[in-house]
Design a protein around this motif. Structure first.
Motif, PDB file in Angstrom:
ATOM      1  N   ALA A  71     -21.627  50.585 -36.961  1.00  0.00           N
ATOM      2  CA  ALA A  71     -22.476  51.219 -37.972  1.00  0.00           C
ATOM      3  C   ALA A  71     -23.557  50.255 -38.452  1.00  0.00           C
ATOM      4  O   ALA A  71     -24.713  50.657 -38.657  1.00  0.00           O
ATOM      5  CB  ALA A  71     -21.609  51.684 -39.145  1.00  0.00           C
ATOM      6  N   TYR A  72     -23.201  48.994 -38.613  1.00  0.00           N
ATOM      7  CA  TYR A  72     -24.167  47.986 -39.057  1.00  0.00           C
ATOM      8  C   TYR A  72     -25.295  47.833 -38.034  1.00  0.00           C
ATOM      9  O   TYR A  72     -26.484  47.799 -38.398  1.00  0.00           O
ATOM     10  CB  TYR A  72     -23.468  46.650 -39.270  1.00  0.00           C
ATOM     11  CG  TYR A  72     -24.417  45.503 -39.525  1.00  0.00           C
ATOM     12  CD1 TYR A  72     -25.082  45.383 -40.746  1.00  0.00           C
ATOM     13  CD2 TYR A  72     -24.668  44.554 -38.534  1.00  0.00           C
ATOM     14  CE1 TYR A  72     -25.965  44.335 -40.978  1.00  0.00           C
ATOM     15  CE2 TYR A  72     -25.550  43.507 -38.760  1.00  0.00           C
ATOM     16  CZ  TYR A  72     -26.188  43.397 -39.973  1.00  0.00           C
ATOM     17  OH  TYR A  72     -27.075  42.364 -40.200  1.00  0.00           O
ATOM     18  N   PRO A 215     -26.101  60.230 -41.303  1.00  0.00           N
ATOM     19  CA  PRO A 215     -25.271  61.070 -40.426  1.00  0.00           C
ATOM     20  C   PRO A 215     -24.779  60.318 -39.195  1.00  0.00           C
ATOM     21  O   PRO A 215     -23.656  60.551 -38.731  1.00  0.00           O
ATOM     22  CB  PRO A 215     -26.227  62.215 -40.039  1.00  0.00           C
ATOM     23  CG  PRO A 215     -27.177  62.306 -41.176  1.00  0.00           C
ATOM     24  CD  PRO A 215     -27.388  60.882 -41.615  1.00  0.00           C
ATOM     25  N   ALA A 216     -25.615  59.399 -38.660  1.00  0.00           N
ATOM     26  CA  ALA A 216     -25.192  58.624 -37.491  1.00  0.00           C
ATOM     27  C   ALA A 216     -24.007  57.731 -37.831  1.00  0.00           C
ATOM     28  O   ALA A 216     -23.078  57.578 -37.027  1.00  0.00           O
ATOM     29  CB  ALA A 216     -26.359  57.774 -36.980  1.00  0.00           C
ATOM     30  N   VAL A 217     -24.018  57.145 -39.022  1.00  0.00           N
ATOM     31  CA  VAL A 217     -22.898  56.300 -39.437  1.00  0.00           C
ATOM     32  C   VAL A 217     -21.646  57.146 -39.664  1.00  0.00           C
ATOM     33  O   VAL A 217     -20.541  56.744 -39.290  1.00  0.00           O
ATOM     34  CB  VAL A 217     -23.258  55.504 -40.704  1.00  0.00           C
ATOM     35  CG1 VAL A 217     -22.045  54.736 -41.224  1.00  0.00           C
ATOM     36  CG2 VAL A 217     -24.388  54.531 -40.412  1.00  0.00           C
ATOM     37  N   PHE A 218     -21.810  58.327 -40.264  1.00  0.00           N
ATOM     38  CA  PHE A 218     -20.663  59.218 -40.441  1.00  0.00           C
ATOM     39  C   PHE A 218     -20.100  59.657 -39.089  1.00  0.00           C
ATOM     40  O   PHE A 218     -18.910  59.944 -38.973  1.00  0.00           O
ATOM     41  CB  PHE A 218     -21.046  60.444 -41.268  1.00  0.00           C
ATOM     42  CG  PHE A 218     -20.960  60.237 -42.752  1.00  0.00           C
ATOM     43  CD1 PHE A 218     -19.760  59.891 -43.353  1.00  0.00           C
ATOM     44  CD2 PHE A 218     -22.077  60.386 -43.559  1.00  0.00           C
ATOM     45  CE1 PHE A 218     -19.662  59.696 -44.717  1.00  0.00           C
ATOM     46  CE2 PHE A 218     -22.003  60.198 -44.928  1.00  0.00           C
ATOM     47  CZ  PHE A 218     -20.787  59.848 -45.514  1.00  0.00           C
ATOM     48  N   ALA A 219     -20.965  59.720 -38.075  1.00  0.00           N
ATOM     49  CA  ALA A 219     -20.494  60.069 -36.735  1.00  0.00           C
ATOM     50  C   ALA A 219     -19.643  58.947 -36.151  1.00  0.00           C
ATOM     51  O   ALA A 219     -18.738  59.191 -35.348  1.00  0.00           O
ATOM     52  CB  ALA A 219     -21.683  60.362 -35.817  1.00  0.00           C
ATOM     53  N   ILE A 220     -19.933  57.711 -36.548  1.00  0.00           N
ATOM     54  CA  ILE A 220     -19.154  56.566 -36.075  1.00  0.00           C
ATOM     55  C   ILE A 220     -17.837  56.466 -36.841  1.00  0.00           C
ATOM     56  O   ILE A 220     -16.778  56.218 -36.269  1.00  0.00           O
ATOM     57  CB  ILE A 220     -19.968  55.268 -36.227  1.00  0.00           C
ATOM     58  CG1 ILE A 220     -21.186  55.306 -35.289  1.00  0.00           C
ATOM     59  CG2 ILE A 220     -19.112  54.043 -35.932  1.00  0.00           C
ATOM     60  CD1 ILE A 220     -22.177  54.189 -35.515  1.00  0.00           C
ATOM     61  N   SER A 221     -17.908  56.652 -38.154  1.00  0.00           N
ATOM     62  CA  SER A 221     -16.711  56.560 -38.991  1.00  0.00           C
ATOM     63  C   SER A 221     -16.912  57.359 -40.275  1.00  0.00           C
ATOM     64  O   SER A 221     -18.019  57.377 -40.828  1.00  0.00           O
ATOM     65  CB  SER A 221     -16.406  55.097 -39.341  1.00  0.00           C
ATOM     66  OG  SER A 221     -15.346  55.006 -40.262  1.00  0.00           O
ATOM     67  N   GLN A 222     -15.854  58.021 -40.721  1.00  0.00           N
ATOM     68  CA  GLN A 222     -15.912  58.743 -41.985  1.00  0.00           C
ATOM     69  C   GLN A 222     -15.300  57.943 -43.134  1.00  0.00           C
ATOM     70  O   GLN A 222     -15.184  58.441 -44.256  1.00  0.00           O
ATOM     71  CB  GLN A 222     -15.191  60.097 -41.890  1.00  0.00           C
ATOM     72  CG  GLN A 222     -15.935  61.149 -41.086  1.00  0.00           C
ATOM     73  CD  GLN A 222     -15.681  61.012 -39.588  1.00  0.00           C
ATOM     74  OE1 GLN A 222     -14.525  61.095 -39.163  1.00  0.00           O
ATOM     75  NE2 GLN A 222     -16.725  60.820 -38.805  1.00  0.00           N
ATOM     76  N   ILE A 266     -24.364  59.449 -29.980  1.00  0.00           N
ATOM     77  CA  ILE A 266     -23.479  59.578 -31.131  1.00  0.00           C
ATOM     78  C   ILE A 266     -23.347  61.039 -31.556  1.00  0.00           C
ATOM     79  O   ILE A 266     -22.264  61.504 -31.930  1.00  0.00           O
ATOM     80  CB  ILE A 266     -23.992  58.710 -32.299  1.00  0.00           C
ATOM     81  CG1 ILE A 266     -23.844  57.233 -31.943  1.00  0.00           C
ATOM     82  CG2 ILE A 266     -23.229  59.008 -33.586  1.00  0.00           C
ATOM     83  CD1 ILE A 266     -24.391  56.287 -32.976  1.00  0.00           C
ATOM     84  N   GLY A 267     -24.461  61.794 -31.474  1.00  0.00           N
ATOM     85  CA  GLY A 267     -24.405  63.215 -31.790  1.00  0.00           C
ATOM     86  C   GLY A 267     -23.491  63.967 -30.833  1.00  0.00           C
ATOM     87  O   GLY A 267     -22.668  64.797 -31.254  1.00  0.00           O
ATOM     88  N   LEU A 283     -16.417  52.285 -27.642  1.00  0.00           N
ATOM     89  CA  LEU A 283     -17.423  52.815 -26.724  1.00  0.00           C
ATOM     90  C   LEU A 283     -18.769  52.952 -27.437  1.00  0.00           C
ATOM     91  O   LEU A 283     -19.822  52.687 -26.840  1.00  0.00           O
ATOM     92  CB  LEU A 283     -16.964  54.169 -26.169  1.00  0.00           C
ATOM     93  CG  LEU A 283     -17.876  54.802 -25.112  1.00  0.00           C
ATOM     94  CD1 LEU A 283     -18.024  53.888 -23.905  1.00  0.00           C
ATOM     95  CD2 LEU A 283     -17.319  56.169 -24.680  1.00  0.00           C
ATOM     96  N   SER A 284     -18.738  53.368 -28.697  1.00  0.00           N
ATOM     97  CA  SER A 284     -19.980  53.466 -29.477  1.00  0.00           C
ATOM     98  C   SER A 284     -20.643  52.102 -29.597  1.00  0.00           C
ATOM     99  O   SER A 284     -21.868  51.975 -29.461  1.00  0.00           O
ATOM    100  CB  SER A 284     -19.688  54.022 -30.875  1.00  0.00           C
ATOM    101  OG  SER A 284     -19.180  55.328 -30.815  1.00  0.00           O
ATOM    102  N   LEU A 285     -19.841  51.072 -29.864  1.00  0.00           N
ATOM    103  CA  LEU A 285     -20.386  49.719 -29.983  1.00  0.00           C
ATOM    104  C   LEU A 285     -21.033  49.277 -28.682  1.00  0.00           C
ATOM    105  O   LEU A 285     -22.138  48.711 -28.680  1.00  0.00           O
ATOM    106  CB  LEU A 285     -19.266  48.749 -30.382  1.00  0.00           C
ATOM    107  CG  LEU A 285     -19.668  47.284 -30.536  1.00  0.00           C
ATOM    108  CD1 LEU A 285     -20.740  47.128 -31.595  1.00  0.00           C
ATOM    109  CD2 LEU A 285     -18.445  46.427 -30.866  1.00  0.00           C
ATOM    110  N   ILE A 286     -20.385  49.540 -27.553  1.00  0.00           N
ATOM    111  CA  ILE A 286     -20.937  49.156 -26.254  1.00  0.00           C
ATOM    112  C   ILE A 286     -22.256  49.868 -25.986  1.00  0.00           C
ATOM    113  O   ILE A 286     -23.247  49.263 -25.552  1.00  0.00           O
ATOM    114  CB  ILE A 286     -19.926  49.464 -25.123  1.00  0.00           C
ATOM    115  CG1 ILE A 286     -18.694  48.558 -25.257  1.00  0.00           C
ATOM    116  CG2 ILE A 286     -20.568  49.288 -23.743  1.00  0.00           C
ATOM    117  CD1 ILE A 286     -17.563  48.916 -24.316  1.00  0.00           C
ATOM    118  N   VAL A 287     -22.301  51.181 -26.263  1.00  0.00           N
ATOM    119  CA  VAL A 287     -23.527  51.957 -26.035  1.00  0.00           C
ATOM    120  C   VAL A 287     -24.654  51.461 -26.930  1.00  0.00           C
ATOM    121  O   VAL A 287     -25.804  51.297 -26.479  1.00  0.00           O
ATOM    122  CB  VAL A 287     -23.262  53.460 -26.280  1.00  0.00           C
ATOM    123  CG1 VAL A 287     -24.582  54.245 -26.285  1.00  0.00           C
ATOM    124  CG2 VAL A 287     -22.327  54.009 -25.213  1.00  0.00           C
TER     125      VAL A 287
END
Length: 315
Positions: A71-72, A215-222, A266-267, A283-287
């Motif tokens: 997220a960061y 919204p992108a951060v919420f997609a990574i973690s809630q 992420i979407g 996987l999100s971090l790698i992408v």
């Protein structure tokens, strides 16, 4: 105290001490910020963010820590995309370079408060209506596709900014030389100077960008912990990043496309959860790392043809 409560407490203490250090030792009123000082401040904020990542790993586990780092990085990359817009705003109002640091600081602190409000509302809505996550996912895919094909920086016009139009219509403003002041008194009436306008515009512009990033951060973690801390660390580092990249922001021609691909991924990651497909958090971090790193490297070695140089410094 629970691990999460300890993390919030340590985070609050770290931010307060870091701001005191940043303002007291690294910043002075009405002085210009050199590349060397900007690099020092950027390393300070990035390093602090990575130290906090290690603390989150120790206190809350690897999954929360990786979500925080992803997220960061997402927020940090979108902050880079904000910088050119900030340059346009400063140039449009002919703000002196000696006022940049103070104006940026106040605008960013205002943006943090507004982001915190948005994040709180978003978290409450998600807790009550989980299907909103799929709306966020569809919105991110749409935003990513639009960002990939449209140069958002060229579309931005400071004079059409909602904050500028509101202040021009409903408040007393003056375009006289502010001499470092946010308000001036004329004929026993208080007028807001261009510095005040720029502060509000920076905060509002950042919030408008946050309509994509939150919204992108919420997609990574809630997890509110991940969302709050990643946002605040990324935004606090924006001021030093502005001074560091101000003269080189036009070198990253394809960064916007890299960010767009990340948003689309992420979407889609969020949307496939409708079918009970859950992709691992790493996987999100790698992408994110691959897309942003690839976009920066591609920008360095493949300059766009026939694109006019962007404004990178004040006359």
């Amino acid at each position: 105290m629970t691990p999460t409560q300890w993390t919030y407490l340590i985070f609050g203490i770290v931010i307060v001490l870091a701001l005191i250090f940043d303002l007291g030792l690294l910043s002075k009123k009405s002085t210009t910020v050199s590349i060397k000082k900007a690099l020092l401040q950027t390393c300070f904020w990035v390093g602090l963010s990575l130290v906090f990542f290690g603390f989150v790993w120790y206190e809350n586990g690897h999954e929360t820590a990786i979500s925080y780092l992803s997220a960061y990085l997402m927020e940090w990359s979108l902050s880079i995309d904000n910088i050119f817009v900030f340059i346009l705003i400063f140039g449009f109002f002919k703000i002196k370079e000696s006022s940049y640091a103070r104006v940026l600081l106040i605008g960013i602190l205002m943006a943090i408060v507004l982001r915190a409000i948005f994040i709180t509302i978003g978290a409450a809505l998600i807790a009550r209506f989980t299907w909103i996550l799929y709306v966020f996912g569809a919105f991110l895919v749409y935003t990513g596709i639009k960002m990939f094909v449209v140069d958002q920086d060229e579309e931005f016009k400071p004079e059409e900014n909602i904050a500028y139009r509101f202040m021009s219509k409903y408040m007393r403003i003056t375009h006289e030389e502010p001499h470092g002041r946010f308000t001036v008194k004329k004929n026993n009436k208080v007028y807001f100077t261009s510095l005040s306008i720029v502060v509000v515009m920076l905060a509002v512009t950042d919030v408008l960008f946050a309509l994509d990033s939150i919204p992108a951060v919420f997609a990574i973690s809630q997890e509110p912990l991940v969302v709050y801390t990643s946002n605040i660390f990324a935004v606090l580092g924006l001021r030093s990043l502005f001074f560091l990249l101000r003269g080189a922001v036009d070198q990253f021609d394809y960064l916007q496309q890299g960010i767009a691909i990340v948003l689309i991924f992420i979407g889609l990651k969020m949307l496939v959860e409708i079918f009970h497909v859950h992709l691992p958090v790493y996987l999100s971090l790698i992408v994110i790392v691959c897309c942003l790193g690839g976009a920066i490297l591609y920008s360095i070695y493949h300059k766009k043809k026939g694109v006019p140089e962007k404004l990178t410094s004040e006359k």
